[in-house]
Design a protein around this motif. Structure first.
Motif, PDB file in Angstrom:
ATOM      1  N   UNK A  53      69.133   1.141  62.308  1.00  0.00           N
ATOM      2  CA  UNK A  53      69.839   2.154  61.502  1.00  0.00           C
ATOM      3  C   UNK A  53      71.032   2.728  62.253  1.00  0.00           C
ATOM      4  N   UNK A  54      70.865   2.965  63.547  1.00  0.00           N
ATOM      5  CA  UNK A  54      71.961   3.487  64.366  1.00  0.00           C
ATOM      6  C   UNK A  54      73.131   2.532  64.416  1.00  0.00           C
ATOM      7  N   UNK A  74      80.910   2.284  69.464  1.00  0.00           N
ATOM      8  CA  UNK A  74      79.824   1.797  68.602  1.00  0.00           C
ATOM      9  C   UNK A  74      78.477   1.988  69.282  1.00  0.00           C
ATOM     10  N   UNK A  75      78.402   1.582  70.541  1.00  0.00           N
ATOM     11  CA  UNK A  75      77.147   1.715  71.290  1.00  0.00           C
ATOM     12  C   UNK A  75      76.739   3.168  71.414  1.00  0.00           C
ATOM     13  N   UNK A  76      77.693   4.047  71.681  1.00  0.00           N
ATOM     14  CA  UNK A  76      77.370   5.464  71.874  1.00  0.00           C
ATOM     15  C   UNK A  76      76.870   6.114  70.582  1.00  0.00           C
ATOM     16  N   UNK A  77      77.502   5.789  69.462  1.00  0.00           N
ATOM     17  CA  UNK A  77      77.046   6.344  68.180  1.00  0.00           C
ATOM     18  C   UNK A  77      75.617   5.881  67.893  1.00  0.00           C
ATOM     19  N   UNK A  78      75.369   4.601  68.115  1.00  0.00           N
ATOM     20  CA  UNK A  78      74.020   4.069  67.886  1.00  0.00           C
ATOM     21  C   UNK A  78      73.006   4.732  68.823  1.00  0.00           C
ATOM     22  N   UNK A  79      73.369   4.880  70.091  1.00  0.00           N
ATOM     23  CA  UNK A  79      72.469   5.504  71.059  1.00  0.00           C
ATOM     24  C   UNK A  79      72.185   6.961  70.694  1.00  0.00           C
ATOM     25  N   UNK A  81      72.274   8.277  67.753  1.00  0.00           N
ATOM     26  CA  UNK A  81      71.419   8.267  66.565  1.00  0.00           C
ATOM     27  C   UNK A  81      69.965   8.008  66.946  1.00  0.00           C
ATOM     28  N   UNK A  82      69.736   7.019  67.788  1.00  0.00           N
ATOM     29  CA  UNK A  82      68.376   6.667  68.206  1.00  0.00           C
ATOM     30  C   UNK A  82      67.725   7.848  68.927  1.00  0.00           C
ATOM     31  N   UNK A  83      68.449   8.464  69.845  1.00  0.00           N
ATOM     32  CA  UNK A  83      67.882   9.588  70.609  1.00  0.00           C
ATOM     33  C   UNK A  83      67.541  10.772  69.703  1.00  0.00           C
ATOM     34  N   UNK A  84      68.340  10.995  68.659  1.00  0.00           N
ATOM     35  CA  UNK A  84      68.047  12.082  67.720  1.00  0.00           C
ATOM     36  C   UNK A  84      66.916  11.721  66.760  1.00  0.00           C
ATOM     37  N   UNK A  85      66.829  10.461  66.392  1.00  0.00           N
ATOM     38  CA  UNK A  85      65.896  10.043  65.351  1.00  0.00           C
ATOM     39  C   UNK A  85      64.456   9.893  65.821  1.00  0.00           C
ATOM     40  N   UNK A  86      64.257   9.346  66.992  1.00  0.00           N
ATOM     41  CA  UNK A  86      62.888   9.039  67.434  1.00  0.00           C
ATOM     42  C   UNK A  86      62.610   9.513  68.866  1.00  0.00           C
ATOM     43  N   UNK A  87      62.776  10.821  69.125  1.00  0.00           N
ATOM     44  CA  UNK A  87      62.525  11.288  70.491  1.00  0.00           C
ATOM     45  C   UNK A  87      61.064  11.098  70.924  1.00  0.00           C
ATOM     46  N   UNK A  88      60.130  11.193  69.974  1.00  0.00           N
ATOM     47  CA  UNK A  88      58.717  11.000  70.322  1.00  0.00           C
ATOM     48  C   UNK A  88      58.447   9.560  70.758  1.00  0.00           C
TER      49      UNK A  88
END
Length: 114
Positions: A53-54, A74-79, A81-88
């Motif tokens: 998704x990121x 591109x990599x930073x936006x994806x990263x 997104x991932x860090x915000x979406x699934x921190x658990x």
């Protein structure tokens, strides 16, 4: 005969208690093992979905068409997104930023080739 039964009964009860305790312990350990594997699988799947998704988000924000080379942005936006979406999931799997960046890079390369 009754006296013999009275003497043996505590031994039989002790033996049965030990055997039952052994099997209850084994069953408990198996449930813990399987549950742990299911939790790991859940977090891996959540992380993979967030990476996909990121990347889609990053590509939608930054491109109007196919991209030839993955950019740092591109990599930073994806990263992010991932860090915000699934921190658990990140915490559970103990995934470092470098590991996430490598996973994103690999997935991003596949997305660009497609």
């Amino acid at each position: 005969m009754q006296e013999l039964v009275n003497q043996i009964m505590p031994l039989i009860v002790s033996l049965v208690t030990t055997v039952v305790g052994y099997y209850v312990t084994r069953a408990t350990l198996e449930v813990r093992r399987r549950t742990g594997l299911e939790i790991d699988s859940y977090h891996r799947e959540a992380l993979d979905a967030a990476i996909a998704s990121g990347i889609r988000l990053a590509m939608a924000r930054l491109t109007d068409g196919p991209v030839d080379v993955p950019t740092a942005e591109l990599r930073q936006i994806a990263l992010d997104y991932v860090e915000r979406s699934v921190p658990d999931a990140i915490a559970h799997l103990k995934a470092t930023a470098d590991v996430l960046a490598d996973k994103i890079e690999g997935r991003l390369s596949l997305a660009i080739e497609a």
